[in-house]
Design a protein around this motif. Structure first.
Motif, PDB file in Angstrom:
ATOM      1  N   SER A 303       0.837  -1.188   0.000  1.00 37.62           N
ATOM      2  CA  SER A 303       0.000   0.000   0.000  1.00 37.62           C
ATOM      3  C   SER A 303       0.877   1.245   0.000  1.00 37.62           C
ATOM      4  O   SER A 303       1.907   1.297   0.666  1.00 37.62           O
ATOM      5  CB  SER A 303      -0.908   0.005   1.238  1.00 37.62           C
ATOM      6  OG  SER A 303      -1.752  -1.130   1.245  1.00 37.62           O
ATOM      7  N   SER A 304       0.471   2.258  -0.740  1.00 35.46           N
ATOM      8  CA  SER A 304       1.255   3.479  -0.892  1.00 35.46           C
ATOM      9  C   SER A 304       0.498   4.668  -0.312  1.00 35.46           C
ATOM     10  O   SER A 304      -0.704   4.818  -0.533  1.00 35.46           O
ATOM     11  CB  SER A 304       1.559   3.720  -2.376  1.00 35.46           C
ATOM     12  OG  SER A 304       2.181   4.967  -2.558  1.00 35.46           O
ATOM     13  N   PHE A 305       1.231   5.526   0.426  1.00 36.18           N
ATOM     14  CA  PHE A 305       0.616   6.673   1.088  1.00 36.18           C
ATOM     15  C   PHE A 305       1.481   7.911   0.921  1.00 36.18           C
ATOM     16  O   PHE A 305       2.695   7.810   0.718  1.00 36.18           O
ATOM     17  CB  PHE A 305       0.413   6.395   2.589  1.00 36.18           C
ATOM     18  CG  PHE A 305      -0.408   5.178   2.877  1.00 36.18           C
ATOM     19  CD1 PHE A 305      -1.774   5.278   3.062  1.00 36.18           C
ATOM     20  CD2 PHE A 305       0.188   3.928   2.957  1.00 36.18           C
ATOM     21  CE1 PHE A 305      -2.532   4.143   3.322  1.00 36.18           C
ATOM     22  CE2 PHE A 305      -0.560   2.793   3.214  1.00 36.18           C
ATOM     23  CZ  PHE A 305      -1.927   2.903   3.389  1.00 36.18           C
ATOM     24  N   CYS A 306       0.848   9.066   1.044  1.00 38.86           N
ATOM     25  CA  CYS A 306       1.562  10.343   0.990  1.00 38.86           C
ATOM     26  C   CYS A 306       1.294  11.094   2.291  1.00 38.86           C
ATOM     27  O   CYS A 306       0.166  11.104   2.792  1.00 38.86           O
ATOM     28  CB  CYS A 306       1.093  11.169  -0.209  1.00 38.86           C
ATOM     29  SG  CYS A 306       1.889  12.800  -0.341  1.00 38.86           S
ATOM     30  N   VAL A 307       2.337  11.713   2.842  1.00 35.79           N
ATOM     31  CA  VAL A 307       2.175  12.505   4.052  1.00 35.79           C
ATOM     32  C   VAL A 307       2.700  13.908   3.797  1.00 35.79           C
ATOM     33  O   VAL A 307       3.810  14.094   3.312  1.00 35.79           O
ATOM     34  CB  VAL A 307       2.904  11.860   5.263  1.00 35.79           C
ATOM     35  CG1 VAL A 307       4.357  11.566   4.957  1.00 35.79           C
ATOM     36  CG2 VAL A 307       2.798  12.757   6.496  1.00 35.79           C
ATOM     37  N   LYS A 308       1.864  14.905   4.086  1.00 37.20           N
ATOM     38  CA  LYS A 308       2.259  16.306   4.026  1.00 37.20           C
ATOM     39  C   LYS A 308       2.498  16.795   5.443  1.00 37.20           C
ATOM     40  O   LYS A 308       1.637  16.640   6.313  1.00 37.20           O
ATOM     41  CB  LYS A 308       1.179  17.151   3.351  1.00 37.20           C
ATOM     42  CG  LYS A 308       1.151  17.046   1.835  1.00 37.20           C
ATOM     43  CD  LYS A 308       0.206  18.080   1.237  1.00 37.20           C
ATOM     44  CE  LYS A 308       0.258  18.043  -0.290  1.00 37.20           C
ATOM     45  NZ  LYS A 308      -0.626  19.089  -0.884  1.00 37.20           N
ATOM     46  N   VAL A 309       3.660  17.393   5.670  1.00 38.33           N
ATOM     47  CA  VAL A 309       4.034  17.868   7.000  1.00 38.33           C
ATOM     48  C   VAL A 309       3.988  19.391   7.015  1.00 38.33           C
ATOM     49  O   VAL A 309       4.644  20.049   6.197  1.00 38.33           O
ATOM     50  CB  VAL A 309       5.441  17.376   7.390  1.00 38.33           C
ATOM     51  CG1 VAL A 309       5.794  17.854   8.802  1.00 38.33           C
ATOM     52  CG2 VAL A 309       5.528  15.863   7.287  1.00 38.33           C
ATOM     53  N   PHE A 310       3.187  19.952   7.924  1.00 30.77           N
ATOM     54  CA  PHE A 310       3.052  21.396   8.070  1.00 30.77           C
ATOM     55  C   PHE A 310       3.701  21.814   9.388  1.00 30.77           C
ATOM     56  O   PHE A 310       3.357  21.284  10.451  1.00 30.77           O
ATOM     57  CB  PHE A 310       1.579  21.805   8.068  1.00 30.77           C
ATOM     58  CG  PHE A 310       0.852  21.473   6.796  1.00 30.77           C
ATOM     59  CD1 PHE A 310       0.680  22.417   5.805  1.00 30.77           C
ATOM     60  CD2 PHE A 310       0.347  20.191   6.596  1.00 30.77           C
ATOM     61  CE1 PHE A 310       0.016  22.103   4.637  1.00 30.77           C
ATOM     62  CE2 PHE A 310      -0.325  19.864   5.427  1.00 30.77           C
ATOM     63  CZ  PHE A 310      -0.487  20.829   4.439  1.00 30.77           C
ATOM     64  N   TYR A 311       4.633  22.777   9.302  1.00 31.63           N
ATOM     65  CA  TYR A 311       5.348  23.220  10.505  1.00 31.63           C
ATOM     66  C   TYR A 311       5.766  24.675  10.324  1.00 31.63           C
ATOM     67  O   TYR A 311       6.506  25.006   9.398  1.00 31.63           O
ATOM     68  CB  TYR A 311       6.577  22.346  10.760  1.00 31.63           C
ATOM     69  CG  TYR A 311       7.434  22.800  11.919  1.00 31.63           C
ATOM     70  CD1 TYR A 311       6.981  22.692  13.233  1.00 31.63           C
ATOM     71  CD2 TYR A 311       8.704  23.345  11.705  1.00 31.63           C
ATOM     72  CE1 TYR A 311       7.764  23.113  14.297  1.00 31.63           C
ATOM     73  CE2 TYR A 311       9.494  23.763  12.768  1.00 31.63           C
ATOM     74  CZ  TYR A 311       9.021  23.644  14.060  1.00 31.63           C
ATOM     75  OH  TYR A 311       9.794  24.067  15.118  1.00 31.63           O
ATOM     76  N   GLN A 312       5.251  25.544  11.201  1.00 33.91           N
ATOM     77  CA  GLN A 312       5.596  26.962  11.224  1.00 33.91           C
ATOM     78  C   GLN A 312       5.485  27.610   9.849  1.00 33.91           C
ATOM     79  O   GLN A 312       6.401  28.307   9.383  1.00 33.91           O
ATOM     80  CB  GLN A 312       7.011  27.145  11.797  1.00 33.91           C
ATOM     81  CG  GLN A 312       7.128  26.778  13.262  1.00 33.91           C
ATOM     82  CD  GLN A 312       8.487  27.086  13.844  1.00 33.91           C
ATOM     83  OE1 GLN A 312       9.444  27.367  13.109  1.00 33.91           O
ATOM     84  NE2 GLN A 312       8.602  27.040  15.162  1.00 33.91           N
ATOM     85  N   GLY A 313       4.376  27.386   9.179  1.00 34.20           N
ATOM     86  CA  GLY A 313       4.141  28.013   7.903  1.00 34.20           C
ATOM     87  C   GLY A 313       4.834  27.359   6.720  1.00 34.20           C
ATOM     88  O   GLY A 313       4.652  27.780   5.573  1.00 34.20           O
ATOM     89  N   GLN A 314       5.645  26.348   6.988  1.00 33.95           N
ATOM     90  CA  GLN A 314       6.327  25.638   5.917  1.00 33.95           C
ATOM     91  C   GLN A 314       5.726  24.253   5.760  1.00 33.95           C
ATOM     92  O   GLN A 314       5.099  23.723   6.677  1.00 33.95           O
ATOM     93  CB  GLN A 314       7.819  25.538   6.210  1.00 33.95           C
ATOM     94  CG  GLN A 314       8.512  26.885   6.357  1.00 33.95           C
ATOM     95  CD  GLN A 314       9.981  26.734   6.683  1.00 33.95           C
ATOM     96  OE1 GLN A 314      10.452  25.656   7.018  1.00 33.95           O
ATOM     97  NE2 GLN A 314      10.718  27.831   6.574  1.00 33.95           N
ATOM     98  N   GLN A 315       5.934  23.652   4.597  1.00 35.71           N
ATOM     99  CA  GLN A 315       5.423  22.308   4.384  1.00 35.71           C
ATOM    100  C   GLN A 315       6.318  21.540   3.416  1.00 35.71           C
ATOM    101  O   GLN A 315       7.005  22.106   2.574  1.00 35.71           O
ATOM    102  CB  GLN A 315       3.994  22.356   3.839  1.00 35.71           C
ATOM    103  CG  GLN A 315       3.873  22.846   2.398  1.00 35.71           C
ATOM    104  CD  GLN A 315       2.450  22.782   1.891  1.00 35.71           C
ATOM    105  OE1 GLN A 315       1.620  23.580   2.307  1.00 35.71           O
ATOM    106  NE2 GLN A 315       2.176  21.863   0.993  1.00 35.71           N
ATOM    107  N   HIS A 316       6.337  20.236   3.595  1.00 34.04           N
ATOM    108  CA  HIS A 316       6.994  19.332   2.665  1.00 34.04           C
ATOM    109  C   HIS A 316       6.229  18.023   2.673  1.00 34.04           C
ATOM    110  O   HIS A 316       5.382  17.788   3.534  1.00 34.04           O
ATOM    111  CB  HIS A 316       8.468  19.121   3.041  1.00 34.04           C
ATOM    112  CG  HIS A 316       8.658  18.317   4.290  1.00 34.04           C
ATOM    113  ND1 HIS A 316       8.604  18.864   5.560  1.00 34.04           N
ATOM    114  CD2 HIS A 316       8.890  16.980   4.475  1.00 34.04           C
ATOM    115  CE1 HIS A 316       8.802  17.929   6.459  1.00 34.04           C
ATOM    116  NE2 HIS A 316       8.977  16.779   5.839  1.00 34.04           N
ATOM    117  N   GLN A 317       6.501  17.174   1.721  1.00 32.65           N
ATOM    118  CA  GLN A 317       5.778  15.914   1.659  1.00 32.65           C
ATOM    119  C   GLN A 317       6.717  14.781   1.273  1.00 32.65           C
ATOM    120  O   GLN A 317       7.779  14.993   0.698  1.00 32.65           O
ATOM    121  CB  GLN A 317       4.620  15.994   0.673  1.00 32.65           C
ATOM    122  CG  GLN A 317       5.022  16.112  -0.787  1.00 32.65           C
ATOM    123  CD  GLN A 317       3.812  16.142  -1.705  1.00 32.65           C
ATOM    124  OE1 GLN A 317       2.755  16.657  -1.359  1.00 32.65           O
ATOM    125  NE2 GLN A 317       3.961  15.586  -2.893  1.00 32.65           N
TER     126      GLN A 317
END
Length: 330
Positions: A303-317
């Motif tokens: 199974s494949s998943f994507c996670v977006k990380v939000f921290y202090q106005g910034q984000q990456h995935q």
């Protein structure tokens, strides 16, 4: 006695020196807890990590992966295991926690780490031995044999890791409130308790909505009681709070048009908005392989998943896969 801002007299809070010491005692650092999720920062005492997404997006699996890294040992026979030896209190409201699944993940992670790093350890030990004693290749082989792990060692490592985990189950919001009031004794007796995990905060959403009826204020008050207790615990005992929540995509509620975007603002949480104010890290999980798993390793389907990380106005995935061995990042 002292006065508050209104001039009313209130009793001063009293604690023993032992309680103060345990409350302020240094905790194991969670630096490099997960380089993919936290590449430039790491969770610090008093901070909150919120993992949310719709059903079957890997929230509990990701939480268990973080849990395993917390409770694993730092090293074994000179080999760096990269664990934190931190104690974890896990509150299970879904009644889905599987100790057998955690055992499987711990065992696989230990085998992978030890088998990988024992080669490096053997090579470095062999070079040092040759420099000091000018030994032959036989001593190098013997050194490698010494650090091979057998079933009894593996069993003991897994057992010692599981002993750092404390499990509590709750079946209602009222029981959760009672539990949060009573766990202070656990934290005061175990200064190495570093992480408080809660899976899942949204379990009692519909039950609480029925209890409070159409009165949204009462529902907010109930949520705020849980919020206040959690904040008190993490601040007084220098804890990192990691929790999961359910959310559902807001499919064009205002515009009338469905959106395929997975932005954080377009996902509606099942809990009150007060929770957004205390979260330092927000992890939004989505499934990328629906309706079929993708081909990853040879003929193995994961199974494949994507996670977006939000921290202090910034984000990456980043993308990860879930297999029988746990989580692997793409």
């Amino acid at each position: 006695m002292f006065t508050d801002d209104d001039g009313d007299f209130k009793e001063a809070e009293v604690e023993t020196c032992a309680q103060l010491f345990l409350r302020l005692a240094s905790k194991p650092s969670l630096e490099f807890l997960d380089r993919h999720l936290f590449p430039s920062n790491f969770p610090k005492p008093g901070e909150v990590i919120e993992i949310h997404g719709s059903s079957a997006t890997g929230k509990s699996e990701l939480l268990m992966n973080l849990m395993s890294k917390c409770i694993l040992p730092k090293r074994w026979k000179g080999i760096e295991i990269d664990g934190f030896e931190a104690e974890v209190l896990f509150i299970d409201t879904d009644y889905k926690f599987s100790v057998m699944r955690l055992h499987q993940i711990l065992k696989k992670q230990l085998l992978n780490i030890i088998n990988l790093k024992s080669v490096e350890f053997s090579n470095s030990s062999s070079v040092d031995t040759k420099r000091q004693k000018q030994s032959d290749s036989t001593s190098s082989m013997n050194e490698e044999v010494k650090i091979k792990i057998d079933e009894s060692d593996l069993k003991e490592l897994v057992k010692s890791s599981l002993e750092r985990l404390y499990l509590v189950k709750c079946s209602s919001t009222n029981q959760l409130l009672i539990t949060l009031h009573s766990v202070e004794s656990i934290f005061s007796q175990h200064p190495q308790l570093t992480v408080l995990m809660l899976d899942n905060l949204s379990t009692f959403y519909w039950e609480d909505r029925i209890r409070t009826g159409d009165n949204w204020t009462k529902f907010e008050e109930l949520n705020n009681k849980v919020l206040t207790l959690l904040q008190t615990l993490i601040n007084e005992y220098n804890l990192v709070l990691i929790l999961t929540k359910n959310s559902t995509p807001m499919q064009g509620v205002k515009s009338g048009k469905a959106s395929s975007s997975t932005n954080l603002d377009q996902n509606e949480s099942f809990n009150s908005k007060s929770w957004c104010k205390i979260s330092n890290y927000r992890l939004l999980l989505t499934r990328t392989d629906f309706p079929f798993p993708i081909l990853v390793d040879g003929d193995k389907m994961h199974s494949s998943f994507c996670v977006k990380v939000f921290y202090q106005g910034q984000q990456h995935q980043c993308k990860f896969y879930i297999s029988s061995d746990g989580i692997s990042y793409a």
